[in-house]
Design a protein around this motif. Structure first.
Motif, mmCIF file in Angstrom:
data_model
loop_
_atom_site.group_PDB
_atom_site.id
_atom_site.type_symbol
_atom_site.label_atom_id
_atom_site.label_comp_id
_atom_site.label_asym_id
_atom_site.label_seq_id
_atom_site.Cartn_x
_atom_site.Cartn_y
_atom_site.Cartn_z
ATOM 1 N N SER A 162 9.615 10.817 2.449
ATOM 2 C CA SER A 162 8.520 10.051 3.055
ATOM 3 C C SER A 162 7.870 9.108 2.043
ATOM 4 O O SER A 162 7.549 7.954 2.371
ATOM 5 C CB SER A 162 7.467 11.002 3.634
ATOM 6 O OG SER A 162 6.950 11.853 2.629
ATOM 7 N N PHE A 166 7.735 5.004 2.310
ATOM 8 C CA PHE A 166 6.492 4.233 2.260
ATOM 9 C C PHE A 166 6.519 3.237 1.103
ATOM 10 O O PHE A 166 6.086 2.090 1.249
ATOM 11 C CB PHE A 166 5.295 5.175 2.105
ATOM 12 C CG PHE A 166 3.989 4.450 1.958
ATOM 13 C CD1 PHE A 166 3.357 3.880 3.050
ATOM 14 C CD2 PHE A 166 3.399 4.335 0.703
ATOM 15 C CE1 PHE A 166 2.162 3.206 2.913
ATOM 16 C CE2 PHE A 166 2.196 3.654 0.559
ATOM 17 C CZ PHE A 166 1.571 3.090 1.666
ATOM 18 N N LEU A 315 -2.311 1.790 8.070
ATOM 19 C CA LEU A 315 -0.977 2.112 7.564
ATOM 20 C C LEU A 315 0.094 1.492 8.445
ATOM 21 O O LEU A 315 1.050 0.883 7.955
ATOM 22 C CB LEU A 315 -0.797 3.633 7.505
ATOM 23 C CG LEU A 315 0.578 4.140 7.068
ATOM 24 C CD1 LEU A 315 0.873 3.691 5.647
ATOM 25 C CD2 LEU A 315 0.655 5.660 7.185
ATOM 26 N N ILE A 319 2.726 -1.519 7.116
ATOM 27 C CA ILE A 319 4.184 -1.345 6.987
ATOM 28 C C ILE A 319 4.956 -2.137 8.034
ATOM 29 O O ILE A 319 6.182 -2.221 7.953
ATOM 30 C CB ILE A 319 4.571 0.149 7.107
ATOM 31 C CG1 ILE A 319 4.228 0.699 8.477
ATOM 32 C CG2 ILE A 319 3.921 0.952 6.012
ATOM 33 C CD1 ILE A 319 4.620 2.156 8.684
#
Length: 322
Positions: A162, A166, A315, A319
């Motif tokens: 993860s 990210f 977030l 992204i």
């Protein structure tokens, strides 16, 4: 009420029932010409929202200055005298986000000013800083460096799946866009999706109210109506502050009238923060102490939940920049 001429044909266009007067006795549709000008459509839209009478202004007055009165009136059965909760919220949302779209804040200018201030501060602390550092303002490693660590580095230096995902997304964004462009895209996306965020928050807000009150006396529906009115109030106060800021801003930042906008913003903010307590106390009929404690707890819980959702949204926006 519509001023369109009544049709000569006495057959209802909706249900084919015979219409002796202006409204069909079977379905209630007005027997007027269905082909209307844009002017008639606009007037009909506004009249429909305002219930053809003084319901609109009565609703706005009670919403602003009589916390919980609209909710109590609605649940008691007095529903034709005011705008329906859903219609009220949609109307205020529509006006608010329409004006935000038509008169956006000068975000670019503020970003340029902040960037100049940051650059000046950096120059004072480090005279060797050059323009190549612009792409490294978040101090991320490059993907080449990260891949090298993943392949040859120590186990405690490697990223899990993860974190790697990210980092890859973050590096892609920071390499493709400047800090100014990221701010602009985020703010644009935020205001574009704000109605969705509010719609997501409202059912949870009503759920927390349901948890804090008697399940026998109050249904989730009751808390939902209270929530709709409360969020309508918040949007309306925001709208008033927005309009005052844009209007008095026309006279310049140094104009004495700018203080009027500041006062309106200050009073509006205080009223927004305080409003929930009297609304909660009057609607649920609990003692002032109990209502105050519940209001504080609900405020904290909902604030934390809203911050959590906003963090997820930030977030997600970050992204998914493209």
């Amino acid at each position: 009420m519509s001023h369109s001429p009544i049709r000569k044909d006495k057959t209802c266009l909706n249900c084919r029932h015979v219409v002796e007067q202006k409204f069909c006795p079977n379905c209630g549709q007005e027997n007027t010409d269905s082909r209307k000008t844009f002017h008639h459509l606009f007037i009909h839209f506004f009249e429909d929202l305002t219930h053809y009478e003084n319901a609109f202004w009565r609703t706005i007055k009670n919403l602003l200055f009589k916390p919980s009165s609209l909710t109590k009136e609605y649940l008691s059965g007095k529903r034709l005298s005011y705008l329906a909760p859903v219609r009220l919220y949609i109307f205020i949302s529509f006006i608010t986000f329409l004006l935000i779209t038509l008169f956006p804040s000068n975000v670019n200018e503020k970003i340029v000013k902040s960037e100049k201030a940051i650059n000046e501060e950096i120059s004072k602390n480090d005279a060797t800083v050059n323009k190549k550092t612009d792409k490294r303002y978040f101090h991320f490693k490059t993907m080449k460096e990260i891949d090298s660590i993943q392949k040859y580095g120590k186990e405690n230096e490697k990223l899990n799946a993860s974190s790697y995902w990210f980092s890859e997304k973050a590096i892609h964004v920071t390499e493709k866009y400047t800090k100014k462009e990221i701010y602009e895209k985020f703010i644009e996306s935020f205001f574009h999706n704000l109605p969705k965020i509010l719609f997501i928050i409202m059912p949870f807000f009503a759920f927390f109210l349901w948890l804090f009150h008697s399940k026998k006396k109050w249904y989730y529906f009751d808390h939902g109506i209270f929530t709709l009115h409360y969020f309508s109030f918040l949007l309306l106060i925001f709208l008033i502050m927005f309009i005052s800021d844009r209007f008095f801003g026309l006279f310049g930042e140094n104009s004495p009238l700018s203080y009027v906008s500041g006062i309106i913003t200050f009073v509006g903010t205080i009223w927004m923060l305080y409003y929930f307590y009297p609304a909660h106390h009057r609607f649920y009929g609990e003692s002032r102490i109990v209502s105050f404690v519940k209001s504080i707890l609900l405020f904290i819980i909902n604030s934390l939940f809203i911050i959590f959702l906003l963090c997820l949204y930030i977030l997600f926006t970050f992204i998914n920049l493209h």
